[in-house]
Design a protein around this motif. Structure first.
Motif, PDB file in Angstrom:
ATOM      1  N   LEU A 100       2.014   1.926  10.172  1.00 54.48           N
ATOM      2  CA  LEU A 100       0.619   2.224   9.845  1.00 54.48           C
ATOM      3  C   LEU A 100       0.314   1.816   8.414  1.00 54.48           C
ATOM      4  N   ALA A 124      -2.532   9.435   6.361  1.00 56.16           N
ATOM      5  CA  ALA A 124      -1.360   8.669   6.777  1.00 56.16           C
ATOM      6  C   ALA A 124      -0.073   9.453   6.525  1.00 56.16           C
ATOM      7  N   GLU A 127      -2.624   2.049   5.688  1.00 58.19           N
ATOM      8  CA  GLU A 127      -3.788   2.925   5.597  1.00 58.19           C
ATOM      9  C   GLU A 127      -4.126   3.237   4.143  1.00 58.19           C
ATOM     10  N   THR A 175       4.457   4.547   7.242  1.00 56.48           N
ATOM     11  CA  THR A 175       3.187   4.112   6.681  1.00 56.48           C
ATOM     12  C   THR A 175       3.376   3.362   5.371  1.00 56.48           C
ATOM     13  N   ALA A 195       7.398   6.781   4.227  1.00 50.62           N
ATOM     14  CA  ALA A 195       6.300   6.023   3.635  1.00 50.62           C
ATOM     15  C   ALA A 195       6.796   5.133   2.501  1.00 50.62           C
ATOM     16  N   ALA A 249       3.081  10.686   9.178  1.00 48.28           N
ATOM     17  CA  ALA A 249       4.208   9.756   9.123  1.00 48.28           C
ATOM     18  C   ALA A 249       5.537  10.476   8.907  1.00 48.28           C
TER      19      ALA A 249
END
Length: 236
Positions: free
Chosen positions: A191, A199, A193, A33, A206, A203
């Motif tokens: 993703l 998120a 977000e 993410t 990140a 996930a």
């Protein structure tokens, strides 16, 4: 192995630099993410990867192939599909026809029929409203249609841009449940977000994007417990 690799990406709008040399990767089988505030450059990053915004410098490599200058419609053929911010469904077409549009790279008619049946099972509301004009659906239903349309091309990498935007808490939960379920089927997910807590909760890894630069990265669980991230994005 990195399925998607971004190196030193720079994107400009006129004289304004929107993306400032960012690098990140998405490994096969992961949910990764990108989180950040409005205006951080999340959507621009997604659009540049998909060939919708020109890249000034840097490279985008997908499945070992340099796709930096490949146009968007050809990128879909390579197995990468985006659910854009704001859903961008075909408002005047039916739910069924929207799903058909998502299958334009698929040549097998039986496969298309089977896929529509599968999508309408996964998203029960779409099956109930298959012949309804898409523009008359609620925001949450339109988001499900946008996701179902993207799934019709059998992507190896599914990119989702702000899937929870403007949705009620109930639909937000549904959307994230669908993302987790679809990931279990073997699809890699990138993703973007604004709802950082949601998120990070699903996930593997990140990246935090701030004004066009990556300020922090790591395991999603670690970022979820990071005090700076909590203060800036989690309302703590």
């Amino acid at each position: 192995m990195a399925l998607l690799e971004i190196k030193n990406l720079e994107v400009f709008y006129g004289m304004i630099q929107a993306i400032k040399g960012i690098s990140f990767e998405v490994n096969e089988g992961e949910i990764v993410t990108l989180i950040g505030a409005n205006g951080a450059g999340k959507t621009t990053t997604m659009q540049s990867i998909m060939g919708l915004v020109p890249i000034k410098r840097g490279t985008v490599t997908y499945n070992g192939q340099d796709i930096t200058k490949v146009p968007g419609h050809k990128i879909v053929n390579l197995g990468m599909t985006q659910v854009p911010e704001g859903r961008r469904i075909f408002q005047e077409l039916t739910v069924y026809d929207n799903l058909l549009m998502g299958a334009y790279t698929v040549k097998d008619k039986k496969q298309i029929k089977d896929d529509i049946d599968e999508i309408c099972t996964r998203f029960e509301i779409l099956g109930q409203r298959k012949n309804q004009i898409a523009g008359t659906l609620s925001g949450g239903e339109q988001q499900m249609l946008a996701m179902g349309r993207a799934m019709m091309s059998h992507p190896k990498l599914l990119m989702l841009d702000e899937p929870s935007m403007g949705l009620s808490p109930l639909f937000v939960d549904k959307v994230f449940d669908i993302i987790k379920d679809y990931h279990k089927s073997g699809t890699t997910i990138l993703l973007v977000e604004q709802n950082a807590k949601k998120a990070l909760s699903i996930a593997d890894r990140a990246y935090v994007l701030e004004t066009g630069s990556i300020s922090l990265s790591g395991k999603a669980e670690d970022l979820l417990n990071n005090e700076d991230v909590k203060k800036a994005y989690l309302g703590a």
